[in-house]
Motif scaffolding. Structure first.
Motif, PDB file in Angstrom:
ATOM      1  N   PRO A   1       0.830  -1.213   0.000  1.00 27.47           N
ATOM      2  CA  PRO A   1       0.000   0.000   0.000  1.00 27.47           C
ATOM      3  C   PRO A   1       0.861   1.258   0.000  1.00 27.47           C
ATOM      4  N   GLY A   2       0.384   2.263  -0.730  1.00 29.29           N
ATOM      5  CA  GLY A   2       1.094   3.535  -0.781  1.00 29.29           C
ATOM      6  C   GLY A   2       2.102   3.646  -1.900  1.00 29.29           C
ATOM      7  N   TYR A   3       2.276   2.576  -2.689  1.00 28.14           N
ATOM      8  CA  TYR A   3       3.232   2.587  -3.797  1.00 28.14           C
ATOM      9  C   TYR A   3       2.506   2.340  -5.111  1.00 28.14           C
ATOM     10  N   ARG A   4       3.042   2.942  -6.185  1.00 28.59           N
ATOM     11  CA  ARG A   4       2.507   2.736  -7.539  1.00 28.59           C
ATOM     12  C   ARG A   4       3.589   2.079  -8.381  1.00 28.59           C
ATOM     13  N   ASN A   5       3.224   1.029  -9.050  1.00 29.08           N
ATOM     14  CA  ASN A   5       4.201   0.290  -9.850  1.00 29.08           C
ATOM     15  C   ASN A   5       4.251   0.830 -11.278  1.00 29.08           C
ATOM     16  N   ILE A   6       4.400   2.126 -11.370  1.00 29.32           N
ATOM     17  CA  ILE A   6       4.467   2.816 -12.663  1.00 29.32           C
ATOM     18  C   ILE A   6       5.643   3.781 -12.619  1.00 29.32           C
ATOM     19  N   GLY A   7       6.529   3.668 -13.589  1.00 35.30           N
ATOM     20  CA  GLY A   7       7.622   4.618 -13.704  1.00 35.30           C
ATOM     21  C   GLY A   7       8.681   4.462 -12.626  1.00 35.30           C
ATOM     22  N   TRP A   8       9.408   5.546 -12.410  1.00 35.52           N
ATOM     23  CA  TRP A   8      10.520   5.582 -11.466  1.00 35.52           C
ATOM     24  C   TRP A   8      10.309   6.744 -10.501  1.00 35.52           C
ATOM     25  N   ARG A   9      10.775   6.590  -9.308  1.00 34.34           N
ATOM     26  CA  ARG A   9      10.740   7.719  -8.367  1.00 34.34           C
ATOM     27  C   ARG A   9      11.822   7.522  -7.319  1.00 34.34           C
TER      28      ARG A   9
END
Length: 411
Positions: free
Chosen positions: A51-59
């Motif tokens: 939870p709290g993370y998006r598996n899109i792109g880089w950060r």
């Protein structure tokens, strides 16, 4: 020093490689080093995006003094040999962008790769060599041999032979190597590293946070009424051989005084729960928060550490060190002479791996001999303090890095 770690798994994952890499990097940052980590978004041990993370792109984020560069990667819903390889490959591709950026802009003084997985070495080792960056691989698990041991690959098959050759080529790209037990360090030497290039960096116990205690609040919280608890706490995957515990529970059922608890998460849990639904003295519970680990381990009368026979020297289960710190004896499935057997000797009982009758007999011996159980528990705590102290292990590792850097600068 500027230190770069490449690790598929990282904090805030609560267990295994992610937890240990996170604690190591945070400790090194607290010592004054500039630490960067390239990793995936947290997903383990549930194999679901946290939870709290998006598996899109880089950060990028600053986490407890460490600069963390998160990469998207594919997380399989069903984990097997093929999907695991695809998962590793996806991370190895997506980590390339932050790796190139980091190496080109501000080259680190040293680059570390944490295995599993070896796949990022395809790009990481040549890039580091191109920029003159010293390289170090730390092996938590020999993934190729573990694949053979758990039946996910056949050693004599074309795929097995290719995997072995791939491992050999990847190891050849690193100047230094480390692993978590003497036996695993010997394997690194067998795989081509010189003896002076190999270092033992074992996992650790939080001996200040996990201390022996008489009772656990989980007993009331989970409604446990038997006097004794046989506890397995850790990830649930094929190399653990958890299904052995079903026969152990059936054997102990007639006593009426012991509950067997399997506490953890993993890709095989739902199947195991279904298989155990008619065994009344087994409970499954989720992995508990790290801050409650000491309370959880205090629930055990005896800790259980089943293991596939072929995996005994391929990985030293990280859960063992905290079991010992809790001051309870361990019953482990390990042949005499293996690394796991040597660690358990004197603080528990080793039995033949994958032998439910032998494990049941050892558990019953400890339940029926409280003085011996207490003696082994005291020895377990003492061993945790002597061999598994987090501060001492990380301080020695930091000195080794510094000494290595001085020697390279001088030579």
């Amino acid at each position: 020093m500027r230190l770069l770690f490449i690790s598929l798994n990282y904090a805030p994952e609560p267990t295994a490689t992610g937890m240990y890499t996170g604690e190591l990097c945070e400790a090194l940052a607290a010592m004054g080093h500039d630490v960067h980590v390239i990793c995936a978004n947290p997903y383990y041990p549930e194999w679901k995006l946290a939870p709290g993370y998006r598996n899109i792109g880089w950060r990028s984020e600053l986490l407890n003094g460490v600069t963390v560069h998160r990469c998207m990667c594919w997380i399989p819903s069903k984990v097997n040999g093929a999907t695991r390889l695809a998962h590793y490959a996806s991370f190895s591709l997506t980590m390339l962008l932050p790796l190139v950026g980091r190496i080109m802009r501000k080259p680190p003084d040293r680059m570390f790769l944490i295995a599993p997985t070896l796949m990022p070495a395809v790009f990481a080792a040549p890039l580091a060599r191109l920029r003159g960056i010293p390289t170090w691989i730390h092996v938590q698990d020999f993934e190729v041999e573990a694949g053979f041991a758990t039946g996910q690959m056949n050693k004599s098959s074309l795929l097995g032979r290719l995997a072995g050759r791939f491992e050999q080529l990847m190891f050849a790209g690193f100047m230094r190597a480390s692993s978590i037990s003497p036996e695993m360090c010997k394997k690194l030497i067998q795989k081509g590293f010189s003896e002076h290039a190999v270092y033992e960096l074992r996992n650790w116990a939080n001996v200040d946070r996990i201390v022996p205690q008489e009772a656990s609040s989980y007993r009331n919280e989970w409604g446990i009424h038997t006097p004794h608890v046989a506890l397995y706490s850790g990830s649930i995957a094929k190399k653990q051989g958890i299904d052995l515990l079903f026969d152990v529970a059936r054997h102990l059922e007639s006593r009426g005084d012991t509950t067997l608890i399997i506490c953890g998460n993993g890709p095989d849990r739902s199947h195991l729960e279904e298989a155990a639904r008619n065994i009344p003295n087994i409970l499954f519970r989720d992995l508990q928060p790290a801050e409650r680990l000491g309370d959880l381990l205090a629930l055990a009368t005896v800790h259980l550490l089943p293991q596939k026979a072929e995996a005994a020297d391929l990985v030293l289960p990280s859960k063992l060190c905290n079991m010992l710190a809790s001051g309870r004896p361990v019953v482990a499935g390990a042949h005499a002479g293996t690394g796991l057997a040597r660690e358990v000797e004197g603080v528990g009982i080793n039995v033949a791996p994958e032998n439910a009758a032998a494990m049941s007999e050892a558990i019953e011996f400890l339940l029926d001999h409280p003085e011996e159980r207490r003696r082994l528990g005291k020895c377990a705590r003492q061993r945790a303090e002597e061999r598994w102290s987090k501060a001492a292990i990380i301080e020695r590792f930091e000195r080794e890095i510094a000494l290595d850097s001085i020697q390279k600068a001088a030579g």
